[in-house]
Design a protein around this motif. Structure first.
Motif, PDB file in Angstrom:
ATOM      1  N   HIS A 228      -1.465   3.891   6.360  1.00 18.44           N
ATOM      2  CA  HIS A 228      -2.269   4.613   7.348  1.00 18.44           C
ATOM      3  C   HIS A 228      -3.451   5.314   6.697  1.00 18.44           C
ATOM      4  O   HIS A 228      -3.382   5.732   5.555  1.00 18.44           O
ATOM      5  N   THR A 229      -4.503   5.430   7.477  1.00 12.88           N
ATOM      6  CA  THR A 229      -5.674   6.179   7.026  1.00 12.88           C
ATOM      7  C   THR A 229      -5.993   7.241   8.073  1.00 12.88           C
ATOM      8  O   THR A 229      -5.576   7.140   9.222  1.00 12.88           O
ATOM      9  N   GLY A 230      -6.713   8.226   7.671  1.00  9.07           N
ATOM     10  CA  GLY A 230      -7.137   9.246   8.619  1.00  9.07           C
ATOM     11  C   GLY A 230      -6.113  10.340   8.805  1.00  9.07           C
ATOM     12  O   GLY A 230      -5.126  10.440   8.082  1.00  9.07           O
ATOM     13  N   ASP A 231      -6.348  11.142   9.811  1.00  9.83           N
ATOM     14  CA  ASP A 231      -5.542  12.314  10.104  1.00  9.83           C
ATOM     15  C   ASP A 231      -4.649  12.041  11.306  1.00  9.83           C
ATOM     16  O   ASP A 231      -5.141  11.690  12.384  1.00  9.83           O
ATOM     17  N   GLN A 232      -3.350  12.203  11.157  1.00 13.02           N
ATOM     18  CA  GLN A 232      -2.429  11.940  12.261  1.00 13.02           C
ATOM     19  C   GLN A 232      -2.594  12.923  13.409  1.00 13.02           C
ATOM     20  O   GLN A 232      -2.180  12.642  14.522  1.00 13.02           O
ATOM     21  N   PHE A 233      -3.189  14.072  13.152  1.00 13.19           N
ATOM     22  CA  PHE A 233      -3.333  15.074  14.212  1.00 13.19           C
ATOM     23  C   PHE A 233      -4.394  14.684  15.239  1.00 13.19           C
ATOM     24  O   PHE A 233      -4.440  15.247  16.319  1.00 13.19           O
ATOM     25  N   ASN A 234      -5.229  13.701  14.910  1.00 15.38           N
ATOM     26  CA  ASN A 234      -6.305  13.301  15.820  1.00 15.38           C
ATOM     27  C   ASN A 234      -6.005  12.010  16.564  1.00 15.38           C
ATOM     28  O   ASN A 234      -6.907  11.405  17.127  1.00 15.38           O
ATOM     29  N   ILE A 235      -4.751  11.568  16.582  1.00 17.58           N
ATOM     30  CA  ILE A 235      -4.404  10.331  17.269  1.00 17.58           C
ATOM     31  C   ILE A 235      -3.448  10.643  18.422  1.00 17.58           C
ATOM     32  O   ILE A 235      -2.785  11.685  18.428  1.00 17.58           O
ATOM     33  N   PRO A 236      -3.365   9.740  19.396  1.00 24.29           N
ATOM     34  CA  PRO A 236      -2.446   9.959  20.523  1.00 24.29           C
ATOM     35  C   PRO A 236      -0.985  10.044  20.042  1.00 24.29           C
ATOM     36  O   PRO A 236      -0.603   9.383  19.074  1.00 24.29           O
ATOM     37  N   PRO A 237      -0.172  10.837  20.725  1.00 22.75           N
ATOM     38  CA  PRO A 237       1.225  11.029  20.310  1.00 22.75           C
ATOM     39  C   PRO A 237       2.031   9.731  20.192  1.00 22.75           C
ATOM     40  O   PRO A 237       2.828   9.577  19.275  1.00 22.75           O
ATOM     41  N   LEU A 238       1.832   8.792  21.112  1.00 25.50           N
ATOM     42  CA  LEU A 238       2.591   7.539  21.040  1.00 25.50           C
ATOM     43  C   LEU A 238       2.211   6.715  19.820  1.00 25.50           C
ATOM     44  O   LEU A 238       3.061   6.054  19.216  1.00 25.50           O
ATOM     45  N   PHE A 239       0.945   6.735  19.431  1.00 23.91           N
ATOM     46  CA  PHE A 239       0.521   6.007  18.239  1.00 23.91           C
ATOM     47  C   PHE A 239       1.078   6.684  16.989  1.00 23.91           C
ATOM     48  O   PHE A 239       1.487   6.020  16.044  1.00 23.91           O
ATOM     49  N   ARG A 240       1.137   8.006  16.981  1.00 23.39           N
ATOM     50  CA  ARG A 240       1.739   8.745  15.866  1.00 23.39           C
ATOM     51  C   ARG A 240       3.215   8.389  15.736  1.00 23.39           C
ATOM     52  O   ARG A 240       3.735   8.176  14.644  1.00 23.39           O
ATOM     53  N   GLU A 241       3.902   8.305  16.876  1.00 22.35           N
ATOM     54  CA  GLU A 241       5.318   7.927  16.874  1.00 22.35           C
ATOM     55  C   GLU A 241       5.495   6.511  16.325  1.00 22.35           C
ATOM     56  O   GLU A 241       6.421   6.244  15.546  1.00 22.35           O
ATOM     57  N   TYR A 242       4.617   5.595  16.702  1.00 25.21           N
ATOM     58  CA  TYR A 242       4.647   4.223  16.189  1.00 25.21           C
ATOM     59  C   TYR A 242       4.452   4.204  14.672  1.00 25.21           C
ATOM     60  O   TYR A 242       5.170   3.514  13.956  1.00 25.21           O
TER      61      TYR A 242
END
Length: 63
Positions: free
Chosen positions: A29-43
């Protein structure tokens, strides 16, 4: 540069699992997880946990 901090107060097995989990984060993964939708973070977390399970498995159990 990536730095992984592991809690020395937990068991060696949990330290190994934490290390494998955190190692996968910058590999997949790249980038910051705090700036992505919750479902994509869960994935992403599902993928990382899957990687961790495969990496932590002893080699004699992989067949």
């Amino acid at each position: 540069m990536t730095v992984i901090f592991i809690d020395s107060r937990i068991s060696n097995q949990l330290q190994w699992q934490d290390f494998c989990h955190e190692l996968c984060q910058p590999l997949l993964h790249t980038g910051d997880q705090f700036n992505i939708p919750p479902l994509f973070r869960e994935y992403q977390e599902f993928k990382v946990n899957n990687f961790m399970c495969h990496l932590c498995m002893p080699t004699f159990m992989q067949d």
